[in-house]
Scaffold this motif. Sequence first.
Motif, short mmCIF file in Angstrom:
data_model
loop_
_atom_site.label_atom_id
_atom_site.label_comp_id
_atom_site.label_asym_id
_atom_site.label_seq_id
_atom_site.Cartn_x
_atom_site.Cartn_y
_atom_site.Cartn_z
N PHE A 1 0.84 -1.20 0.00
CA PHE A 1 0.00 0.00 0.00
C PHE A 1 0.87 1.25 0.00
N LEU A 2 1.85 1.30 0.89
CA LEU A 2 2.76 2.44 0.96
C LEU A 2 3.50 2.61 -0.36
N SER A 3 4.00 1.53 -0.93
CA SER A 3 4.75 1.61 -2.19
C SER A 3 3.88 2.12 -3.33
N ALA A 4 2.63 1.64 -3.40
CA ALA A 4 1.75 2.01 -4.51
C ALA A 4 1.35 3.48 -4.49
N ILE A 5 1.34 4.11 -3.30
CA ILE A 5 0.89 5.51 -3.22
C ILE A 5 2.05 6.49 -3.12
N GLY A 6 3.28 6.00 -3.27
CA GLY A 6 4.41 6.93 -3.30
C GLY A 6 5.61 6.53 -2.48
N GLY A 7 5.43 5.64 -1.51
CA GLY A 7 6.56 5.19 -0.70
C GLY A 7 7.04 6.25 0.27
N LEU A 8 8.17 5.96 0.90
CA LEU A 8 8.73 6.88 1.88
C LEU A 8 9.44 8.06 1.24
N THR A 9 9.66 8.01 -0.06
CA THR A 9 10.36 9.11 -0.74
C THR A 9 9.43 9.94 -1.61
N GLY A 10 8.14 9.57 -1.69
CA GLY A 10 7.19 10.30 -2.51
C GLY A 10 6.21 11.07 -1.65
N GLY A 11 5.11 11.47 -2.28
CA GLY A 11 4.06 12.14 -1.52
C GLY A 11 4.20 13.65 -1.49
N LYS A 12 3.48 14.26 -0.54
CA LYS A 12 3.40 15.71 -0.41
C LYS A 12 4.16 16.19 0.82
N ARG A 13 4.49 17.47 0.81
CA ARG A 13 5.16 18.08 1.96
C ARG A 13 4.15 18.87 2.78
N ALA A 14 4.29 18.78 4.08
CA ALA A 14 3.46 19.56 5.00
C ALA A 14 4.33 20.62 5.67
N ASP A 15 3.68 21.64 6.22
CA ASP A 15 4.42 22.65 6.98
C ASP A 15 3.86 22.79 8.39
N ALA A 16 3.06 21.80 8.81
CA ALA A 16 2.51 21.77 10.16
C ALA A 16 2.23 20.31 10.52
N THR A 17 2.06 20.05 11.81
CA THR A 17 1.80 18.67 12.22
C THR A 17 0.41 18.22 11.81
N LEU A 18 -0.54 19.17 11.73
CA LEU A 18 -1.89 18.88 11.26
C LEU A 18 -2.01 19.38 9.83
N PHE A 19 -2.44 18.53 8.92
CA PHE A 19 -2.61 18.95 7.53
C PHE A 19 -4.05 18.63 7.11
N SER A 20 -4.55 19.37 6.14
CA SER A 20 -5.94 19.21 5.73
C SER A 20 -6.06 19.27 4.22
N TRP A 21 -7.21 18.83 3.74
CA TRP A 21 -7.57 18.96 2.34
C TRP A 21 -9.08 19.18 2.28
N GLN A 22 -9.61 19.46 1.10
CA GLN A 22 -11.02 19.82 0.98
C GLN A 22 -11.76 18.88 0.04
N THR A 23 -13.07 18.79 0.23
CA THR A 23 -13.93 18.04 -0.69
C THR A 23 -15.15 18.89 -1.01
N TYR A 24 -15.76 18.60 -2.16
CA TYR A 24 -17.02 19.25 -2.52
C TYR A 24 -17.82 18.27 -3.37
N ASP A 25 -19.09 18.54 -3.53
CA ASP A 25 -19.91 17.72 -4.40
C ASP A 25 -20.81 18.62 -5.25
#
Length: 342
Positions: A46-70
Amino acid sequence: MLIMLFVFGVIAAAAAMATISGQVNTYTCPNYVGELFGLTREDTPFLSAIGGLTGGKRADATLFSWQTYDLRTAAQNTVVEGAAAPTAQGRLRSTAFNVVQIHHEAVDVSYTKLAATGQFASTGGQTGQVGVTGANPVVNELNWQVQQMLKQIARDVEYSFLQGTFVNPANNSSARQTRGLIEAISTNVYADSGVLTEDAVLDLMQMVWENGGIRETETRTIIVNAGLKRDLTDIFITDKNYIEASRNVGGVNLQTIETDFGRCNIMLDALMPTGTLVVCSLEQCTPVILEIPGKGFLFVEPLAKTGATERSQIYGEIGLEYGNEMSHGKITGLTASTSVQS
């Protein structure tokens, strides 16, 4: 069967004794000769398929968020000629969030252990070189211990991304815990106390599809442990005479099955609960990391000298962004119909 049980017993005993608490030295970690085999699974699909330990996004706080809409429910939505402008409408956005979890480990290897690469143990214990011939495959104990610790951290991240429970403490008296995918799923939940059936899988996939998930062909994925994987094979391949196929997702080779909702990957993951099946839109999942200035993420650095040892720490902070939880689904409480018989 007796031989198999004996081997399992030996492996279980070895695994239970594998952790060294504290310093690695010639007494706590003797050398042996011959090829070195690992007893523990190291794969983290699962980790490898979504980017591994070297991929993904960067955060600038311990709590991070994203948004959804419909969007509103589709309708014919007619108006008459010459009508005045209708009542204004807008769409409400909602937020989802998670935290980065700290992974912090240390290794401590004595100077003697680093130097005594030719000192071997017999089966009876530490005896120096006593009629032993051959090579020690571990020529740098510190590097080897760090490598194994990184593998352990990857397994811990995989477990947390799947089974993690969310904790965002008010103070530093307890640790942050990232929310795993299973806990995140709250809408598309199919509780089942029996054996997995085709109807249960398709019902769950329909729930997820109707809520906007599993629309991407390459990343439409079912995640299970071993017993439920065998059930899926019986249901969708053996019983239907389907020719087995596979595809590569994020470097992970996954078997595929044909369903009413398109071709679907099956991810076999040893860190999934045995009675849980997850339908996942992998494209919405990504690791989020908090980089330490000047050091990066999951770095190794030496610790201050306190004696005749080499001490290092490994440190990283990472969490899971799982997108819209309605794009995933889960079945819980299952019992695999194909279990290992002793």
